[in-house]
Design an enzyme around this catalytic site. Structure first.
Site, PDB file in Angstrom:
ATOM      1  N   THR A  44       0.851  -1.186   0.000  1.00 20.37           N
ATOM      2  CA  THR A  44       0.000   0.000   0.000  1.00 20.37           C
ATOM      3  C   THR A  44       0.885   1.234   0.000  1.00 20.37           C
ATOM      4  O   THR A  44       2.092   1.169   0.255  1.00 20.37           O
ATOM      5  CB  THR A  44      -0.918   0.058   1.233  1.00 20.37           C
ATOM      6  OG1 THR A  44      -0.109   0.297   2.405  1.00 20.37           O
ATOM      7  CG2 THR A  44      -1.693  -1.232   1.411  1.00 20.37           C
ATOM      8  N   LEU A 108       2.554  -1.225   5.079  1.00 18.71           N
ATOM      9  CA  LEU A 108       1.898   0.019   5.490  1.00 18.71           C
ATOM     10  C   LEU A 108       2.960   1.094   5.645  1.00 18.71           C
ATOM     11  O   LEU A 108       3.932   0.905   6.378  1.00 18.71           O
ATOM     12  CB  LEU A 108       1.153  -0.186   6.811  1.00 18.71           C
ATOM     13  CG  LEU A 108       0.496   1.046   7.437  1.00 18.71           C
ATOM     14  CD1 LEU A 108      -0.571   1.620   6.515  1.00 18.71           C
ATOM     15  CD2 LEU A 108      -0.117   0.690   8.795  1.00 18.71           C
ATOM     16  N   ILE A 139       6.492  -2.477   7.630  1.00 16.00           N
ATOM     17  CA  ILE A 139       6.379  -1.030   7.717  1.00 16.00           C
ATOM     18  C   ILE A 139       7.252  -0.424   6.622  1.00 16.00           C
ATOM     19  O   ILE A 139       8.440  -0.716   6.526  1.00 16.00           O
ATOM     20  CB  ILE A 139       6.803  -0.512   9.103  1.00 16.00           C
ATOM     21  CG1 ILE A 139       5.967  -1.182  10.207  1.00 16.00           C
ATOM     22  CG2 ILE A 139       6.653   1.002   9.146  1.00 16.00           C
ATOM     23  CD1 ILE A 139       4.469  -1.010  10.080  1.00 16.00           C
ATOM     24  N   LYS A 140       6.626   0.403   5.788  1.00 18.36           N
ATOM     25  CA  LYS A 140       7.341   0.985   4.657  1.00 18.36           C
ATOM     26  C   LYS A 140       8.029   2.278   5.074  1.00 18.36           C
ATOM     27  O   LYS A 140       7.409   3.192   5.628  1.00 18.36           O
ATOM     28  CB  LYS A 140       6.378   1.275   3.501  1.00 18.36           C
ATOM     29  CG  LYS A 140       5.876   0.036   2.796  1.00 18.36           C
ATOM     30  CD  LYS A 140       4.920   0.374   1.654  1.00 18.36           C
ATOM     31  CE  LYS A 140       5.646   0.847   0.420  1.00 18.36           C
ATOM     32  NZ  LYS A 140       4.709   0.985  -0.736  1.00 18.36           N
ATOM     33  N   ILE A 141       9.324   2.339   4.789  1.00 13.91           N
ATOM     34  CA  ILE A 141      10.126   3.525   5.080  1.00 13.91           C
ATOM     35  C   ILE A 141      10.820   3.964   3.800  1.00 13.91           C
ATOM     36  O   ILE A 141      11.519   3.168   3.172  1.00 13.91           O
ATOM     37  CB  ILE A 141      11.171   3.232   6.180  1.00 13.91           C
ATOM     38  CG1 ILE A 141      10.474   2.831   7.480  1.00 13.91           C
ATOM     39  CG2 ILE A 141      12.079   4.439   6.398  1.00 13.91           C
ATOM     40  CD1 ILE A 141      11.433   2.440   8.600  1.00 13.91           C
TER      41      ILE A 141
END
Length: 379
Positions: A44, A108, A139-141
């Site tokens: 996403t 996310l 977790i998208k960084i």
């Protein structure tokens, strides 16, 4: 399963869907993609959530509950997006269990307004991971310079990370270093390395969009002949870096401690130029151990007519280098291109985040007005 998506899976490519919405979860269409088109994960981003919230009625009930509780817009966005991701994680839990957590992942992203602030990114990553509360969340960084230390610290805390917005080969090397440093620190912190997973999202089509625009400006036959080739060349050379860096003693030490490699993920795989084959960034980036996250239009095209001919990455490195060298000789600066793309990528997600906030604020206001009018009618 369709024959073509099964062929991709058999070749070692994990197919992830680059989309998520409450509607997809409620109507069973996401489950159908798992069962019928070999989809084993989801990514996403702020644009996806902004689009999902702007249409349909799937979020109305939760928005009304949040409005009644007096939630502000930031809280509402946090609650809505984490709820979708948590439900999707549950849907993909069997896939995660069957693959040891390698697939079955749902990503996310942290608030993109924090992309240039490492400390805020670390705090937000921990907050999101805790709220979702699922072992198969990523977790998208963003892979900004400021994001590198945040990637390390988040992994060191035992949180799985999808590193996004990677455009340059130099930055990709830095991402791999940040990943390994994070695992080394996680080991020192007593974390079980086998439970930590990561992908490095290397963007493809946007590279062609920017470079092809500059090739058009050059206007020669030589320039025209190079159109549609830079994105693949760049991604293939990224995979060469992956092979090199994950064959080092440093990595062997981590692997011996139970660590999982950070898989390359091909992102931005929807073809932007209608003159190019619509499955170009699927069929030409096939090799064992990679992820390809596709918008549904690209997934449908792949399922319908992708011709999977085996490995299309290994053995291409000389040609890929020659392509980028030829582009450089035409006066097109690789360093400038990737800087522009990173800045644009962060900016586009910030704009999408603003649209998401506006959409949710309007929904909250509408829900409050609805409640207010109902109360007026009872007096």
């Amino acid at each position: 399963m369709t024959a073509n998506t099964q062929a991709l899976s058999d070749a070692g490519v994990s197919i992830w869907l680059d989309d998520l919405s409450r509607e997809r979860l409620n109507d069973g269409s996401l489950r159908q993609l798992i069962e019928g088109k070999n989809v084993v994960g989801v990514t996403t981003n702020p644009t996806i959530f902004a689009s999902a919230l702007a249409k349909g009625e799937a979020y109305d009930e939760q928005v009304e509950e949040l409005a009644a509780a007096g939630a502000d817009v930031e809280t509402a966005v946090f609650e809505i997006t984490t709820a979708d991701v948590a439900e999707a994680c549950d849907l993909f839990a069997p896939v995660a269990a069957a693959t040891g957590g390698v697939d079955g992942r749902v990503s996310l992203e942290v608030d993109p307004r924090m992309a240039r602030d490492g400390d805020k990114t670390v705090a937000e990553a921990a907050r999101l991971a805790e709220k979702v509360g699922k072992s198969n969340v990523h977790i998208k960084i963003p892979a900004t310079f400021e994001g590198l230390d945040a990637i390390t610290k988040t992994l060191a805390a035992g949180i799985s990370v999808n590193v996004t917005l990677i455009f340059s080969l130099e930055r990709y090397r830095a991402v791999i270093n940040a990943f390994m440093t994070g695992l080394e620190q996680a080991k020192e912190n007593g974390k079980d390395l086998s439970t930590i997973h990561s992908v490095a999202s290397f963007f493809v089509s946007r590279v062609d969009t920017e470079i092809d625009k500059r090739l058009d400006a050059v206007g020669t036959d030589e320039a025209t002949a190079l159109k549609g080739k830079a994105g693949l060349a760049n991604a293939r050379l990224a995979f060469q870096i992956f092979e090199q860096q994950f064959a080092t003693e440093r990595w062997a030490t981590l692997a011996d401690a139970g660590a999982n490699p950070q898989r390359p993920l091909w992102a931005s795989t929807g073809v932007k130029d209608p003159a190019l084959p619509d499955t170009l960034y699927v069929t030409e980036l096939v090799t064992k151990g990679v992820v390809n996250t596709m918008p549904e239009k690209t997934l449908d095209a792949a399922a319908d007519h992708a011709e999977v001919t085996g490995d299309t990455i290994r053995g291409t490195y000389d040609d890929a280098n020659a392509t980028l060298d030829a582009i450089d000789k035409l006066g097109i600066s690789y360093d400038d291109v990737v800087k522009v793309l990173e800045d644009e990528g962060v900016s586009k997600f910030e704009v999408s985040w603003g649209e998401l906030l506006e959409t949710v604020q309007n929904a909250l206001d509408g829900a409050k007005a609805k409640v207010g009018s109902g109360a007026e009618g009872t007096r």
